[in-house]
Motif scaffolding. Sequence first.
Motif, PDB file in Angstrom:
ATOM      1  N   PRO A   1     -24.078 -11.404  -4.241  1.00 15.11           N
ATOM      2  CA  PRO A   1     -23.720 -11.025  -2.873  1.00 15.11           C
ATOM      3  C   PRO A   1     -24.911 -10.439  -2.123  1.00 15.11           C
ATOM      4  O   PRO A   1     -25.934 -10.114  -2.721  1.00 15.11           O
ATOM      5  CB  PRO A   1     -22.629  -9.968  -3.061  1.00 15.11           C
ATOM      6  N   ILE A   2     -24.737 -10.323  -0.843  1.00 11.89           N
ATOM      7  CA  ILE A   2     -25.836  -9.934   0.037  1.00 11.89           C
ATOM      8  C   ILE A   2     -26.040  -8.430   0.059  1.00 11.89           C
ATOM      9  O   ILE A   2     -25.099  -7.668   0.082  1.00 11.89           O
ATOM     10  CB  ILE A   2     -25.562 -10.456   1.455  1.00 11.89           C
ATOM     11  N   ALA A   3     -27.280  -8.030   0.049  1.00  9.66           N
ATOM     12  CA  ALA A   3     -27.605  -6.597  -0.009  1.00  9.66           C
ATOM     13  C   ALA A   3     -27.042  -5.850   1.192  1.00  9.66           C
ATOM     14  O   ALA A   3     -27.036  -6.367   2.292  1.00  9.66           O
ATOM     15  CB  ALA A   3     -29.117  -6.415  -0.066  1.00  9.66           C
TER      16      ALA A   3
ATOM     17  N   PRO B   1     -11.515 -15.615   6.198  1.00 10.86           N
ATOM     18  CA  PRO B   1     -10.409 -14.949   5.499  1.00 10.86           C
ATOM     19  C   PRO B   1     -10.896 -14.034   4.387  1.00 10.86           C
ATOM     20  O   PRO B   1     -10.395 -12.931   4.221  1.00 10.86           O
ATOM     21  CB  PRO B   1      -9.593 -16.113   4.930  1.00 10.86           C
ATOM     22  N   ASP B   2     -11.883 -14.496   3.636  1.00 15.42           N
ATOM     23  CA  ASP B   2     -12.432 -13.621   2.597  1.00 15.42           C
ATOM     24  C   ASP B   2     -13.908 -13.919   2.368  1.00 15.42           C
ATOM     25  O   ASP B   2     -14.285 -14.994   1.932  1.00 15.42           O
ATOM     26  CB  ASP B   2     -11.649 -13.797   1.290  1.00 15.42           C
TER      27      ASP B   2
ATOM     28  N   VAL C   1     -22.489 -11.697  10.161  1.00 14.00           N
ATOM     29  CA  VAL C   1     -21.613 -10.661   9.614  1.00 14.00           C
ATOM     30  C   VAL C   1     -22.427  -9.422   9.254  1.00 14.00           C
ATOM     31  O   VAL C   1     -22.058  -8.294   9.579  1.00 14.00           O
ATOM     32  CB  VAL C   1     -20.875 -11.171   8.358  1.00 14.00           C
ATOM     33  N   ARG C   2     -23.557  -9.661   8.597  1.00 18.40           N
ATOM     34  CA  ARG C   2     -24.392  -8.564   8.152  1.00 18.40           C
ATOM     35  C   ARG C   2     -24.926  -7.756   9.328  1.00 18.40           C
ATOM     36  O   ARG C   2     -24.924  -6.544   9.336  1.00 18.40           O
ATOM     37  CB  ARG C   2     -25.563  -9.119   7.325  1.00 18.40           C
TER      38      ARG C   2
ATOM     39  N   GLY D   1     -21.933  -0.022  11.410  1.00 21.67           N
ATOM     40  CA  GLY D   1     -21.972   0.886  10.274  1.00 21.67           C
ATOM     41  C   GLY D   1     -20.952   0.524   9.211  1.00 21.67           C
ATOM     42  O   GLY D   1     -21.004   1.014   8.092  1.00 21.67           O
ATOM     43  N   ALA D   2     -20.021  -0.339   9.551  1.00 26.29           N
ATOM     44  CA  ALA D   2     -19.003  -0.769   8.586  1.00 26.29           C
ATOM     45  C   ALA D   2     -19.632  -1.719   7.575  1.00 26.29           C
ATOM     46  O   ALA D   2     -20.337  -2.648   7.936  1.00 26.29           O
ATOM     47  CB  ALA D   2     -17.853  -1.466   9.306  1.00 26.29           C
ATOM     48  N   ALA D   3     -19.399  -1.487   6.319  1.00 28.56           N
ATOM     49  CA  ALA D   3     -19.983  -2.332   5.274  1.00 28.56           C
ATOM     50  C   ALA D   3     -18.887  -3.014   4.477  1.00 28.56           C
ATOM     51  O   ALA D   3     -18.484  -2.560   3.419  1.00 28.56           O
ATOM     52  CB  ALA D   3     -20.868  -1.496   4.354  1.00 28.56           C
ATOM     53  N   HIS D   4     -18.393  -4.114   5.043  1.00 31.12           N
ATOM     54  CA  HIS D   4     -17.385  -4.878   4.308  1.00 31.12           C
ATOM     55  C   HIS D   4     -18.070  -5.925   3.455  1.00 31.12           C
ATOM     56  O   HIS D   4     -18.846  -6.718   3.940  1.00 31.12           O
ATOM     57  CB  HIS D   4     -16.388  -5.550   5.243  1.00 31.12           C
ATOM     58  N   ARG D   5     -17.766  -5.903   2.183  1.00 27.65           N
ATOM     59  CA  ARG D   5     -18.316  -6.938   1.310  1.00 27.65           C
ATOM     60  C   ARG D   5     -17.198  -7.893   0.896  1.00 27.65           C
ATOM     61  O   ARG D   5     -17.403  -8.843   0.171  1.00 27.65           O
ATOM     62  CB  ARG D   5     -18.998  -6.338   0.082  1.00 27.65           C
ATOM     63  N   SER D   6     -16.005  -7.618   1.328  1.00 29.36           N
ATOM     64  CA  SER D   6     -14.902  -8.546   1.093  1.00 29.36           C
ATOM     65  C   SER D   6     -13.892  -8.355   2.219  1.00 29.36           C
ATOM     66  O   SER D   6     -14.104  -7.547   3.106  1.00 29.36           O
ATOM     67  CB  SER D   6     -14.253  -8.262  -0.260  1.00 29.36           C
TER      68      SER D   6
END
Lengths: 245, 245
Positions: free
Chosen positions: B243-245, B227-228, B165-166, B173-178
Amino acid sequence: MNLRLARTSCIECPIRHRAVCAECDDTELAVLEGIKSYVTVPKGGRIAEAGESLDHLSSVVSGCATVSKTLADGRRQMVGLLLPSDFIGRPGRATLSFDIEAATDVTLCRFQRRAFEAIIRSSPNVARRLLTMTLDELDVARDWQVLLGRLTARERVIHFLLSLVRREATETGAAHRSGPVRLELPLSREMIADYLGLTIETTSRQFTALRKDGLIETPTARTIVVPDLLNLMPEAMDEDGGPIA
Amino acid sequence: MNLRLARTSCIECPIRHRAVCAECDDTELAVLEGIKSYVTVPKGGRIAEAGESLDHLSSVVSGCATVSKTLADGRRQMVGLLLPSDFIGRPGRATLSFDIEAATDVTLCRFQRRAFEAIIRSSPNVARRLLTMTLDELDVARDWQVLLGRLTARERVIHFLLSLVRREATETGAAHRSGPVRLELPLSREMIADYLGLTIETTSRQFTALRKDGLIETPTARTIVVPDLLNLMPEAMDEDGGPIA
DNA sequence: CGGAAAGTTGAATGAAGTCAACGAGAGTGG
DNA sequence: CCACTCTCGTTGACTTCATTCAACTTTCCG
């Protein structure tokens, strides 16, 4: 000791030809000489902590330090072992991702970050040497991954011992591929367990088993005598099954 | 595809700003342009073999390749995963210590070894970029060591998914953390097992367990829907537990 | 459609981990 | 010098998590 080293010129430095300065010419060496300083960290001391900002880069001159990560619940894994000539720090980035601790008293040759980064830009011999050393470290890390991912406890301990023998051989220049060897372990059982991804108990049991099999002798817990390397090497399970390069 | 790429100039290259050439100026880029050539290796093909001599260095332009070692008795451990912009080969040394294989069809941007080594000497922007990339790889390898040495099977699988995912996030460039995420796995279960230092069966069971716990959905074996992410991350057991940097 | 490859699931085994007790040295202080 | 303590290392009994061996299902391609 500390003071004497502080006056030691790079020319006489014990790691002159293996450290990050190995490929420097006299001019470059003079520049480094000007910005270096020695520090000794006592056994057990913290050299750096994960996440903290480092304003010095350094070379290990003597002693042994560990690179490791500790998880939130206390599990700990060593990921690097630093011996004389190894480099600490990352030019271009201030923060470290791992803890670095002195396993024995450690003497460091330090350079201020900004000054050293300037040298890297102006001195290709330093930059090139650092790249070579980093690539070597990457190979070591990857071999270590194989050990942690696929070797049995017994194989891991044997690999650990052989890697110490090998490092000592490259330092002294002596290349024994057979015959008796005496090792002074720079690490406690706990540190060895963290190195190998095992528990203290399993590590200890493996040493006992190797002793009972006559592959090693243990005059003291920190001293290992290998009567014949040739008996140890076949069990190392390297990719080719043969002796170590 | 291959032909079209062969005519693509570096300016339009999809990995222009992330690969070894990222910091090149126009002049340097023109030199690289002159010596590069594209090659496509089909899925399953060998890109390089441990011990063999390589006369080309290359960047991955598209696809996914694996770096791994196989022991004499067949045990196998993956130690690197190469995605677009990653570099293959070691300037200054011809032989590789690991096998490199195409996990999907892989397109490489190749440079003749001698020519590239000359460029490294003359172009500090390439040398510096290569050092940065190698240091990053070393960090990845060391985090991987922690995974192999200390994480449980469940934690390993979660880490694997989060790392994919990371990497996808940094590429797009998209930074989804959830929120929900869809992943197309570039690796078979066997390769994932080799990545994680587990067996195929254990890996499969962990996917099943995560599905039963509602943390992931598996429309097909190669497609994972999360899902999340926020449900997955707490179990990752990073050093800080967060959470991951 | 058929066969091989990839993936899943189950039951039994085993290697390493956990918990706990014991032993050996090293250093301290009476 | 000896007793005491504290840390480090070893050993034993039991548990557990991942592996192994095996059968079965699904998917992918020719």
